[in-house]
Design an enzyme around this catalytic site. Sequence first.
Site, PDB file in Angstrom:
ATOM      1  N   GLY A 116       0.781  -1.231   0.000  1.00 37.18           N
ATOM      2  CA  GLY A 116       0.000   0.000   0.000  1.00 37.18           C
ATOM      3  C   GLY A 116       0.811   1.278   0.000  1.00 37.18           C
ATOM      4  O   GLY A 116       0.249   2.369   0.094  1.00 37.18           O
ATOM      5  N   GLN A 117       2.132   1.143  -0.118  1.00 36.79           N
ATOM      6  CA  GLN A 117       2.942   2.364  -0.130  1.00 36.79           C
ATOM      7  C   GLN A 117       2.589   3.212  -1.354  1.00 36.79           C
ATOM      8  O   GLN A 117       2.257   2.678  -2.410  1.00 36.79           O
ATOM      9  CB  GLN A 117       4.420   1.995  -0.135  1.00 36.79           C
ATOM     10  CG  GLN A 117       4.883   1.468   1.215  1.00 36.79           C
ATOM     11  CD  GLN A 117       6.224   0.777   1.143  1.00 36.79           C
ATOM     12  OE1 GLN A 117       7.101   1.223   0.411  1.00 36.79           O
ATOM     13  NE2 GLN A 117       6.364  -0.308   1.886  1.00 36.79           N
ATOM     14  N   ARG A 118       2.738   4.487  -1.168  1.00 33.41           N
ATOM     15  CA  ARG A 118       2.330   5.411  -2.218  1.00 33.41           C
ATOM     16  C   ARG A 118       2.924   5.050  -3.589  1.00 33.41           C
ATOM     17  O   ARG A 118       2.250   5.122  -4.615  1.00 33.41           O
ATOM     18  CB  ARG A 118       2.728   6.832  -1.840  1.00 33.41           C
ATOM     19  CG  ARG A 118       2.048   7.903  -2.658  1.00 33.41           C
ATOM     20  CD  ARG A 118       2.440   9.284  -2.163  1.00 33.41           C
ATOM     21  NE  ARG A 118       1.616   9.766  -1.067  1.00 33.41           N
ATOM     22  CZ  ARG A 118       0.407  10.288  -1.244  1.00 33.41           C
ATOM     23  NH1 ARG A 118      -0.109  10.375  -2.439  1.00 33.41           N
ATOM     24  NH2 ARG A 118      -0.287  10.715  -0.221  1.00 33.41           N
TER      25      ARG A 118
END
Lengths: 358, 202
Positions: B90-92
């Site tokens: 889910g990291q940018r």
Amino acid sequence: MAAEEEGDVEWVVDTIAGFLQGPAWSIPILEFMEQKCEVFDDEEESKLSYTEIYKEYQALVEKLLEDYLKEVGINEEKFQEAFSSPLAKTRTSQAILQTVLAAEDFRLFKKMMVQKNIEMQLQAIRIIKERNGVLPDCLTEGSDVFSEIEEEEMKILREVLRKSKEEYEIEQERKRTEEARGKLKSPDVSYGSPGDSREAIKVKESMEGADDSEGTPKLPLEESQKYAREDLKPVRPLPKGTESLPQPSCTKGKDDVKKRSAGKCSENAAQKAGMKGPNLSELEKQQLKQREDYLKKKRDMLMATKKESRNNVLLPSNSEQKEEESSPKEEMSEEKQRLLQKRKMLAEKLKEEVINKR
Amino acid sequence: MGDVQKHPSTPQGSPSTPHPQGLLSVIQKLKGSPEQELRIVLLGLDNAGKTTLLKRLASEEVSTITPTQGFNIKSVHSHGFKLNVWDIGGQRSIRPYWRKYLGSTDLLIYVIDSADQKRFEETGQELAELTEDESLMGVPLLVFANKQDLVTAAPAAEIAEGLSLHTYRDREWQIQACSALSGEGVQDGMNWISSQIMNRKK
């Protein structure tokens, strides 16, 4: 009517099963796997890049199948019908279908690619070892720096034996769980660690038996033969003209000196190399034999897997590819070789895990 | 996704399910597993607890989880179905890749760190964008209001409001308070998923 349809279904299934075992299928698939497997490791988490490769694989499978169906005039409907029938399951094996199923099952695909990557690594390591398993000539030529060379070589030999022993002990443990596998025999034994320690015996024996040294190395292990020769050379105490040494026709005095010192040296060698004195017990020999057999077995497993995936097709392009794979790594320094050794152990561990999981 | 379209509402309970092209879908049937497989995608901001939840669903150890750089897949068996759950980092920097995993999705699980109030707006935006994606049209949505074990966690109702879930009319949705770490509430969410599957397959 029903019988005719059944025959039709049978024909479609058999035709496609045949196609999946032939070169028109297996060559492009294998090439794809060999080209793309490098990024696949055995971590539980998948890399984002796998997804792209997976999509390419799906496209390849689809295209190969579509083109073939068009070529033989099977339309999609017939294909659907045939492969929805129970016949499809009885006439095809999971082994044949694996490469197709992998196009619809990411995890199967990943497993296949991880396994291929490990196979390729092992192959590369073997080739490098075969080619670089010898010390450069500059270290083995010239008897004036004899003792230095000897010491250097003993160091190396000792290191090799130690690593080999470590590996063996680890592998021995796993062996039990693996007992049932791989019964094929092949003369193509590859990884030479056990050969190295065997070599110590060979050297000693041949030295004790005086002059037939040059005739003894009958081992299939290329690299261990090389080790043997390296060991022999510096052991000869006489400068110049020693090339003819192995002949028993040498002058007597010299011969005696030679024998004695040679015997001594090799004894030394054996001890330094961590062997237990000059005589190997039957038990130890047996253990060495076991190790050799075990490694043979492992190699055979690898070969069997390759064969299976290749489906008896001769691939001329294949060996070339392997060469290419390894060539950039050929000029490896000693340090890199040590690194390689580590990698090899890791790769074997991975390989066992992956193959055993199947 | 240049021009965003508002899709007309599709009748509830009949989500569209795109399927892989002809040949490969036939091949799928040869796999030999009698269970029907469903694809579930598990998304949310980094540190929301997606991988912990995935491991919890698969009854695995949840104590040693590191930020996901790629993705994980696990299968969960439920009511005769095999649920293949895809958990994507889910990291940018990874979020742009989410879209590649949305195809043929049967159900979306969206995980929120209920204690991370500062990022409620960010997570709401991501969810809104996701639900506008064509691949997810009409796909049922389960929101897990995770980390309820923390004292600073906002209650599920508050989060639902913040996300404007009530405006989602083109799909079935549910919000479920849970703690992936302790397991509390996770089964309730799974029960909702099962009910969705059963409804759909009837």
